[in-house]
Design a protein around this motif. Sequence first.
Motif, PDB file in Angstrom:
ATOM      1  N   ILE B   5      -8.706   9.388   0.527  1.00  0.00           N
ATOM      2  CA  ILE B   5      -9.291   8.144   1.012  1.00  0.00           C
ATOM      3  C   ILE B   5      -9.645   8.276   2.482  1.00  0.00           C
ATOM      4  O   ILE B   5      -8.852   8.770   3.287  1.00  0.00           O
ATOM      5  CB  ILE B   5      -8.272   6.992   0.855  1.00  0.00           C
ATOM      6  CG1 ILE B   5      -8.056   6.669  -0.616  1.00  0.00           C
ATOM      7  CG2 ILE B   5      -8.735   5.754   1.621  1.00  0.00           C
ATOM      8  CD1 ILE B   5      -9.240   6.038  -1.292  1.00  0.00           C
ATOM      9  N   SER B   7     -10.378   5.690   5.163  1.00  0.00           N
ATOM     10  CA  SER B   7     -10.284   4.219   5.209  1.00  0.00           C
ATOM     11  C   SER B   7     -11.280   3.601   6.181  1.00  0.00           C
ATOM     12  O   SER B   7     -11.614   2.432   6.051  1.00  0.00           O
ATOM     13  CB  SER B   7      -8.872   3.802   5.579  1.00  0.00           C
ATOM     14  OG  SER B   7      -8.585   4.179   6.902  1.00  0.00           O
ATOM     15  N   ILE B  33      -4.622   9.666  -5.590  1.00  0.00           N
ATOM     16  CA  ILE B  33      -5.082   9.342  -4.240  1.00  0.00           C
ATOM     17  C   ILE B  33      -4.175   9.925  -3.161  1.00  0.00           C
ATOM     18  O   ILE B  33      -2.946   9.845  -3.265  1.00  0.00           O
ATOM     19  CB  ILE B  33      -5.089   7.812  -4.038  1.00  0.00           C
ATOM     20  CG1 ILE B  33      -5.887   7.123  -5.132  1.00  0.00           C
ATOM     21  CG2 ILE B  33      -5.605   7.445  -2.657  1.00  0.00           C
ATOM     22  CD1 ILE B  33      -7.360   7.367  -5.078  1.00  0.00           C
ATOM     23  N   ASP B  34      -4.767  10.483  -2.135  1.00  0.00           N
ATOM     24  CA  ASP B  34      -3.971  10.750  -0.932  1.00  0.00           C
ATOM     25  C   ASP B  34      -4.703  10.228   0.299  1.00  0.00           C
ATOM     26  O   ASP B  34      -5.866   9.844   0.224  1.00  0.00           O
ATOM     27  CB  ASP B  34      -3.613  12.238  -0.805  1.00  0.00           C
ATOM     28  CG  ASP B  34      -4.787  13.084  -0.350  1.00  0.00           C
ATOM     29  OD1 ASP B  34      -5.936  12.582  -0.416  1.00  0.00           O
ATOM     30  OD2 ASP B  34      -4.574  14.237   0.066  1.00  0.00           O
ATOM     31  N   PHE B  35      -3.970  10.176   1.393  1.00  0.00           N
ATOM     32  CA  PHE B  35      -4.534   9.613   2.615  1.00  0.00           C
ATOM     33  C   PHE B  35      -4.185  10.533   3.777  1.00  0.00           C
ATOM     34  O   PHE B  35      -3.101  10.432   4.361  1.00  0.00           O
ATOM     35  CB  PHE B  35      -3.956   8.211   2.852  1.00  0.00           C
ATOM     36  CG  PHE B  35      -4.457   7.574   4.124  1.00  0.00           C
ATOM     37  CD1 PHE B  35      -5.716   6.997   4.160  1.00  0.00           C
ATOM     38  CD2 PHE B  35      -3.669   7.557   5.271  1.00  0.00           C
ATOM     39  CE1 PHE B  35      -6.194   6.407   5.326  1.00  0.00           C
ATOM     40  CE2 PHE B  35      -4.143   6.972   6.443  1.00  0.00           C
ATOM     41  CZ  PHE B  35      -5.409   6.401   6.472  1.00  0.00           C
ATOM     42  N   ALA B  37      -3.398  11.578   7.022  1.00  0.00           N
ATOM     43  CA  ALA B  37      -3.023  10.594   8.038  1.00  0.00           C
ATOM     44  C   ALA B  37      -3.676  10.838   9.396  1.00  0.00           C
ATOM     45  O   ALA B  37      -3.756   9.926  10.215  1.00  0.00           O
ATOM     46  CB  ALA B  37      -1.508  10.562   8.200  1.00  0.00           C
ATOM     47  N   GLN B  39      -6.724  11.218  10.106  1.00  0.00           N
ATOM     48  CA  GLN B  39      -8.082  10.679  10.216  1.00  0.00           C
ATOM     49  C   GLN B  39      -8.129   9.433  11.100  1.00  0.00           C
ATOM     50  O   GLN B  39      -7.157   8.687  11.185  1.00  0.00           O
ATOM     51  CB  GLN B  39      -8.599  10.296   8.834  1.00  0.00           C
ATOM     52  CG  GLN B  39      -7.783   9.188   8.173  1.00  0.00           C
ATOM     53  CD  GLN B  39      -8.406   8.731   6.866  1.00  0.00           C
ATOM     54  OE1 GLN B  39      -9.427   8.089   6.855  1.00  0.00           O
ATOM     55  NE2 GLN B  39      -7.762   9.098   5.763  1.00  0.00           N
TER      56      GLN B  39
END
Lengths: 475, 254
Positions: B5, B7, B33-35, B37, B39
Amino acid sequence: MSLQTDRREFNERTTDGIGNPFMRNAVSSAQDSLKTRRLSAATALGDWEQWRTLGQQIRQHTLKHLDYYLGQLADNIEKKGGHIYFAKTKEEASGYIRDIIVQKKAKKIVKSKSMVTEEIEMNHVLMEAGCELTETDLGEYILQMDDWDPPSHIVAPALHKDRRQIRKVFTEKLGYTGDESPVNLARYARTVLRQKFLEADVGITGCNFAVANLGAINLVTNEGNGDLTAAIPKTHIAVMGMERIVPTLEEMEVLDNLLCRSAVGQKLTSYISVIGPSASGETDGPEDFHLVVVDNGRSGILGSEFNEALQCIRCGACLNVCPVYRHIGGHAYGSIYPGPIGAVITPLLGGYDDYKELPFASSLCAACTDVCPVKIPLHEQLILHRQNIVQEKRTSAAERLQMKTAGRLLASQALFGKALRFANPASRLISRHGRIARGPQLVRGWINARDLSQPVRQQDSFRAWFDKRKGREGQ
Amino acid sequence: MKVSIFSTCVVDLMTPNVGIAMVQVLERLGCEIDFPASQVCCGQPTYNSGYLEDSKLAMKNMMRAFEHSDYVVGPSGSCIAMFHEYPKIFKGDPQWELKAVALKEKAYEFTQFIVRVLGITDVGASLEGTATYHRSCHMTRLLGERETPFQLLEQVQGLQMEPLKNSDNCCGFGGTFSVKMPDISEQMVNEKCGCVTETGADILISADMGCLLNIGGRLSRKGEPVKIMHIAEVLNHHNPAAKKEEAGHEPANG
Ligand code: SF4
């Protein structure tokens, strides 16, 4: 007139534009109807995108070999007994034209279809030399009668006026007594202009394209006045920007197709002529033909990062879709070239000192780029200008600092997290009921017209939610 | 399918609900899903203002953040379109050019990903009401995506879509443009609001939060009772999981 049409600050000019509901109404309804017409004319051509690509290729090819084609053009014109003159500066260009006029002892001049003559301030020079000069495009004629009101659109120079205003100008300046119907107004102007054509010693026209292998120029008009200007007077002087050239009739045909459809939503216009020095034995056409090729800064653009701007065929389509032009009108640009293409080329021809705001007068919505029949990436060129303006340190020191800070902040999660922690409490100080109602200087203009909700608390941010959730899953 | 993702800074800071809705929809459609971090932002605000060097920092940060992702999906056509500019910006840079191309190739706007990659148009959402859709300029013209939002919205049960007049005209946001030239921007957003209210719709949907904050902010100031919703929120509507998980704050605009 010169490139510059208004010396006031950009802000003053836009305020003027925004405060002119009549003009805005005229511009937006013209935009709306031209947009529909353009679309249907474009669709009728078949694969419009392929045509655009072809248009782009023709323009790029010609620019790449501009020397060659200009040389060929010059040879062919001279072979046919015409004269060609390459003017480096605007002074050279208008000086040459004045010299011809003086030599011919010409007093009366008719003129048609030329923006580049505005750029070189030719009218001014010729009037100083004591000539009577008449613009013969209906739009330009109206502007001339209105004490040389500046043009506001590339293809429809008097777009900002309605029939009532035109009638008023005609009544006051020419003693017109008829009503405000466009037909009657045009008919009246035609009667006046017909006389001017017959009396003129010299006709001056612009040139949509010069055709290199023919040694001729191409004129595209709906009123036929360009043809009369070229055909009736004994001397014809055509003036062109040095990039407005095509190799042969074949490329001209493609570009004329793109031009007419993009400009006015017509397949072709009423008059499309190819005119050059008349051959011996021909009964019409001028005895003496001159082509003035104007550089005036163009060779500096050639081969530069702005090279693509020279592809422009002056169709005005980018103006007809531009949401900024829609609301501020053409005069706000302060240049004879308004709208998106104006915002690109005016600073190139006139410099950043006078025009550094223009490249910022765009939301970069790219409607212009999308519509341009020869695929000039207009919005990207605006960003290039912005980069140059920033690099030359022409933006305020405060802005440079803000951007430097923003650049760092937006590149580092650690810093952004800190800012996030600070944003919500800070915004509380200036907000009411969760909405920011007045803001710091930087965003004041935005908040004056809009409600902004507060940034969320750091623990409510998306990333906090994601972290928490991952934590839960991990348990 | 593994999806990272993106965001966007606006969603993270202003409208986390949009990010949450996006995650929930994608998970429902079977994505993992992963995010990443690290970003933050695609670099657009500074880039479009002409501050190329300052913006490269943000861009490099993003290329690093998503280096190991298979797909990168974001709720903003504009920011994804910015990713598509990276290869041009880093052309000839031996260290970054390939990374820029790689990011461009795996980056999708949310609706584009659902329709074009997952091949789904019905996500099982339902929402009672009349809505109109604002095409954002960057999504439509720079990213070249015109259809996928409409394909998805067509399948939302109970939702009636009204066409928006002059839908291709910019709403006047343009990032820093609306701050730098607020007078012109105000005229543009005013006209857009007029077109929105003319439709009679009670919801305005878009795939770009920047435009929605701009138009929504103006609608709210004018006291117009039009609700703004990001398309992810619409597509997540009536998802039983959504209620449980929502973070405790207001949606994008009340
Ligand atoms: S930039 Fe393109 S659209 Fe604008 S006037 Fe020139 S050719 Fe026409």
